[in-house]
Design an enzyme around this catalytic site. Sequence first.
Site, PDB file in Angstrom:
ATOM      1  N   CYS A   2      -7.464 -11.348   6.358  1.00 45.17           N
ATOM      2  CA  CYS A   2      -6.578 -11.886   7.673  1.00 45.17           C
ATOM      3  C   CYS A   2      -6.236 -13.221   7.066  1.00 45.17           C
ATOM      4  O   CYS A   2      -6.558 -13.903   6.256  1.00 45.17           O
ATOM      5  CB  CYS A   2      -7.800 -12.064   8.670  1.00 45.17           C
ATOM      6  N   ARG A  27      -1.014 -12.185   2.141  1.00 46.13           N
ATOM      7  CA  ARG A  27      -2.188 -11.856   2.420  1.00 46.13           C
ATOM      8  C   ARG A  27      -2.472 -10.403   3.006  1.00 46.13           C
ATOM      9  O   ARG A  27      -3.573  -9.883   2.824  1.00 46.13           O
ATOM     10  CB  ARG A  27      -3.196 -12.783   3.189  1.00 46.13           C
ATOM     11  N   TRP A  74      -5.932  -8.080   8.947  1.00 43.42           N
ATOM     12  CA  TRP A  74      -6.083  -7.124   7.802  1.00 43.42           C
ATOM     13  C   TRP A  74      -6.965  -6.218   8.266  1.00 43.42           C
ATOM     14  O   TRP A  74      -8.343  -6.614   8.307  1.00 43.42           O
ATOM     15  CB  TRP A  74      -6.292  -7.835   6.605  1.00 43.42           C
ATOM     16  N   ASN A 100     -11.709 -14.550  10.105  1.00 43.53           N
ATOM     17  CA  ASN A 100     -11.365 -13.790   9.055  1.00 43.53           C
ATOM     18  C   ASN A 100     -12.770 -13.802   8.200  1.00 43.53           C
ATOM     19  O   ASN A 100     -13.594 -14.615   7.916  1.00 43.53           O
ATOM     20  CB  ASN A 100     -10.445 -14.651   8.075  1.00 43.53           C
ATOM     21  N   GLY A 101     -13.273 -12.408   8.340  1.00 43.10           N
ATOM     22  CA  GLY A 101     -14.637 -12.005   7.387  1.00 43.10           C
ATOM     23  C   GLY A 101     -15.279 -10.863   8.171  1.00 43.10           C
ATOM     24  O   GLY A 101     -14.361 -10.083   8.635  1.00 43.10           O
ATOM     25  N   GLU A 496      -9.228   2.919 -18.523  1.00 39.98           N
ATOM     26  CA  GLU A 496      -8.426   1.879 -17.897  1.00 39.98           C
ATOM     27  C   GLU A 496      -8.044   0.588 -18.467  1.00 39.98           C
ATOM     28  O   GLU A 496      -6.895   0.169 -18.150  1.00 39.98           O
ATOM     29  CB  GLU A 496      -9.561   1.419 -16.589  1.00 39.98           C
ATOM     30  N   LYS A 500      -4.215  -0.618 -18.197  1.00 34.56           N
ATOM     31  CA  LYS A 500      -3.761  -2.126 -18.088  1.00 34.56           C
ATOM     32  C   LYS A 500      -3.016  -2.747 -19.010  1.00 34.56           C
ATOM     33  O   LYS A 500      -1.824  -3.210 -18.683  1.00 34.56           O
ATOM     34  CB  LYS A 500      -5.034  -3.193 -17.981  1.00 34.56           C
ATOM     35  N   GLU A 503       0.785  -0.789 -19.024  1.00 34.25           N
ATOM     36  CA  GLU A 503       1.501  -0.902 -17.949  1.00 34.25           C
ATOM     37  C   GLU A 503       2.401  -2.274 -17.459  1.00 34.25           C
ATOM     38  O   GLU A 503       3.156  -2.568 -16.833  1.00 34.25           O
ATOM     39  CB  GLU A 503       0.832  -0.454 -16.708  1.00 34.25           C
ATOM     40  N   HIS A 519     -11.974  13.915 -33.947  1.00 40.42           N
ATOM     41  CA  HIS A 519     -11.487  15.180 -33.783  1.00 40.42           C
ATOM     42  C   HIS A 519      -9.823  14.940 -33.887  1.00 40.42           C
ATOM     43  O   HIS A 519      -9.083  15.840 -33.307  1.00 40.42           O
ATOM     44  CB  HIS A 519     -11.789  15.741 -32.546  1.00 40.42           C
ATOM     45  N   LYS A 618       3.748  -0.656  -6.732  1.00 42.77           N
ATOM     46  CA  LYS A 618       2.458  -0.950  -6.342  1.00 42.77           C
ATOM     47  C   LYS A 618       1.839   0.203  -5.596  1.00 42.77           C
ATOM     48  O   LYS A 618       0.729   0.650  -5.656  1.00 42.77           O
ATOM     49  CB  LYS A 618       2.426  -2.065  -5.330  1.00 42.77           C
TER      50      LYS A 618
HETATM   51  C1  AGP Z   1      -3.001   0.998 -11.544  1.00 45.64           C
HETATM   52  O1  AGP Z   1      -2.743  -0.327 -12.511  1.00 45.64           O
HETATM   53  C2  AGP Z   1      -1.562   1.458 -11.069  1.00 45.64           C
HETATM   54  N1  AGP Z   1      -0.681   0.485 -10.408  1.00 45.64           N
HETATM   55  C3  AGP Z   1      -1.528   2.731 -10.757  1.00 45.64           C
HETATM   56  O2  AGP Z   1      -2.198   3.773 -11.668  1.00 45.64           O
HETATM   57  C4  AGP Z   1      -2.369   3.063  -9.375  1.00 45.64           C
HETATM   58  O3  AGP Z   1      -3.682   2.884  -9.731  1.00 45.64           O
HETATM   59  C5  AGP Z   1      -1.913   4.448  -8.948  1.00 45.64           C
HETATM   60  O4  AGP Z   1      -0.768   4.677  -8.658  1.00 45.64           O
HETATM   61  C6  AGP Z   1      -2.853   4.578  -7.708  1.00 45.64           C
HETATM   62  O5  AGP Z   1      -2.790   4.081  -6.695  1.00 45.64           O
HETATM   63  P1  AGP Z   1      -3.628   4.288  -5.259  1.00 45.64           P
HETATM   64  O6  AGP Z   1      -5.098   3.649  -5.812  1.00 45.64           O
HETATM   65  O7  AGP Z   1      -3.030   3.312  -4.268  1.00 45.64           O
HETATM   66  O8  AGP Z   1      -3.608   5.637  -4.806  1.00 45.64           O
END
Ligand code: AGP
Length: 623
Positions: A2, A27, A74, A100-101, A496, A500, A503, A519, A618
């Site tokens: 928030c 935010r 939020w 906020n909290g 993961e 990171k 991407e 393998h 995003k």
């Molecule tokens: C992760 O860094 C990416 N931005 C992407 O893989 C993301 O995790 C994926 O699109 C899933 O998004 P969501 O968690 O909002 O469903």
Amino acid sequence: MCGIVGYAGSKQAVPILLDGLKRLEYRGYDSAGVAVVCDGKLSVARSVGKLSNLGDLLARRPIGGLLGLGHTRWATHGGPSEANAHPHTDCAGRIAVIHNGIIENYMPLKEFLSENGHAFTSVTDTEVLPHLIEEELKGYDAAGPLSQRLTEAALADAVRAVLKKVRGAYALAAIWSRAPGVIVAAKKDSPLVIGLGERENFIASDVPALLTHTRRVVYLEDGESAVMRNDRCSFFNALGREIEKTPIVIEWDSTAAEKTGYRHFMLKEIHEQPRAVENTLRGRLFPLNDGVMTRETGLTPDMLRSTERVHILACGTSWHAGIVGKYLLERHAGISTQIETASEFRYRHPVLAPKTLVIAISQSGETADTLAAMRQAQSAGLQVLSIGNTLGAAIPRQANFNFHTYCGPECGVASTKAFAGQLTALSLLTLHAGLARGFMPDKEAHDWAEELQSLPELLRKTLKLDAQIRAIAQELSKAEHILYIGRGVNYPTALEGALKLKEISYIHAEGFAAGEMKHGPLALIDPQMPVVAIATQSDVFEKTLSNIEEAKARGARMIALCTEGERRLWGRADHILELPPVGEHFSPILNILPLQLLAYHIADLRGCDVDQPRNLAKSVTVE
Ligand code: AGP
């Protein structure tokens, strides 16, 4: 998270409040509102959606006053709606509060207040605050005209008395129509900053809301409160004793301020992970067995006991979190668990058995593949638990049950703190399911809960590796390929870490189960191939050590994560990152942090757009 703003001065408050809220939009929010005091009367305006909706409402029905509060919400407890929007008021409409909290013990407080005649209009935790203050100020209802000094002191004392009753996190501000010249603000575990102007003062969640008015600010510390008028601001400690606070001058510009001084949102969010885990754990651990999971998700112990299998659906980083979830649920709750990417699930005609709980994991709550896959599972008669970070989004609205991660909005396209929140939520789910099913002994459950509570501090300690990681990034920033390897719960950590890097730096990176190297992937190893190995303490440490030696023997540049004090990697890796000891089951929450920082620094060194990498969004709301 928030956004909070407040103003006391000689100008009309509403335009200043709206401008401040606008500067806090980053935010994230889903509703907004303002409250002002003028001529002994409190006026409130609230609306769902964007700030422009609130602006339109105020254009139609203006409210005036030289003192007021503003809030962007939020949603955490209770979805986005006008009734749930802040500011919240008492029964008499004389007191307004923004917050906020999370007030953890709001339910018993709400029951007490309802039994004492208070009527509630929202389902939020925050709404108990104005009613509790009203209870403290009851003695003034019948009183005639009162001196300004008396009413200001009364409001400050009332807020402090209320804060002794609530448990949780708060950055809050309160105003009272009988004390028209004062705002009382208080802080614990959520940010609150005071801006000191010329014959005007301000409060805000964050500096960007203040910079057009003043650069002289005072940050409140946990337990402190402020009594703010247009011409002075007094500060108090938790005991109510007045204290001196030294203002600082902010040098940032407003864009930098939104990142609170970090170069990128991604780096800010990596550093927010201790708080994200803290907020996701808050009120969900002790006392164990008190039905917290039922309260938080709607999943009863009987439902957890009768669940015969789990099927996790997610994409990207959330899918990696789901793989960790599979390992946890099977090993520590005894539930057979399948995991797959939602985009595959949708089209492979899965065979779905009854008594399967589907878990949809999504930070944004809007990922098209995950939404479609969960609808498909529901049409087959299965129920879905959503683990999400965005209350009110499509996936939590579609789900049968919700388990919210309180990470606050994640602005960088590369998901970081949301991953930590998801792993925390999956750990909590495993703990409570393991207990409910009698699979996890009470002693182990208690140890788990204690260790979960220690994670934020372990994350803060792990962040201290940043300088060493930045030096390694210098060496790797020119690489064209990098491999990541791990075993067990750290196989998804390797996946993961590779995601990171690829991407945001556009370097080709792949994660492998370390046991798979021989393998095929071992053929990729040559002196130009850097390998990042996750070798923190685990049942499979020796196996991972062998994989490290296999790669090293073929010339790989080896970067290894291990547990502090581990000496068996000496001479076997070119760089060793030592992390604090933690149980294997929680190690992905720590181990991913150096990999996030490594990806960040490499991408930054390569001049990439870290927060908005090419070709990516995003929230992937299309197939
Ligand atoms: C992760 O860094 C990416 N931005 C992407 O893989 C993301 O995790 C994926 O699109 C899933 O998004 P969501 O968690 O909002 O469903």
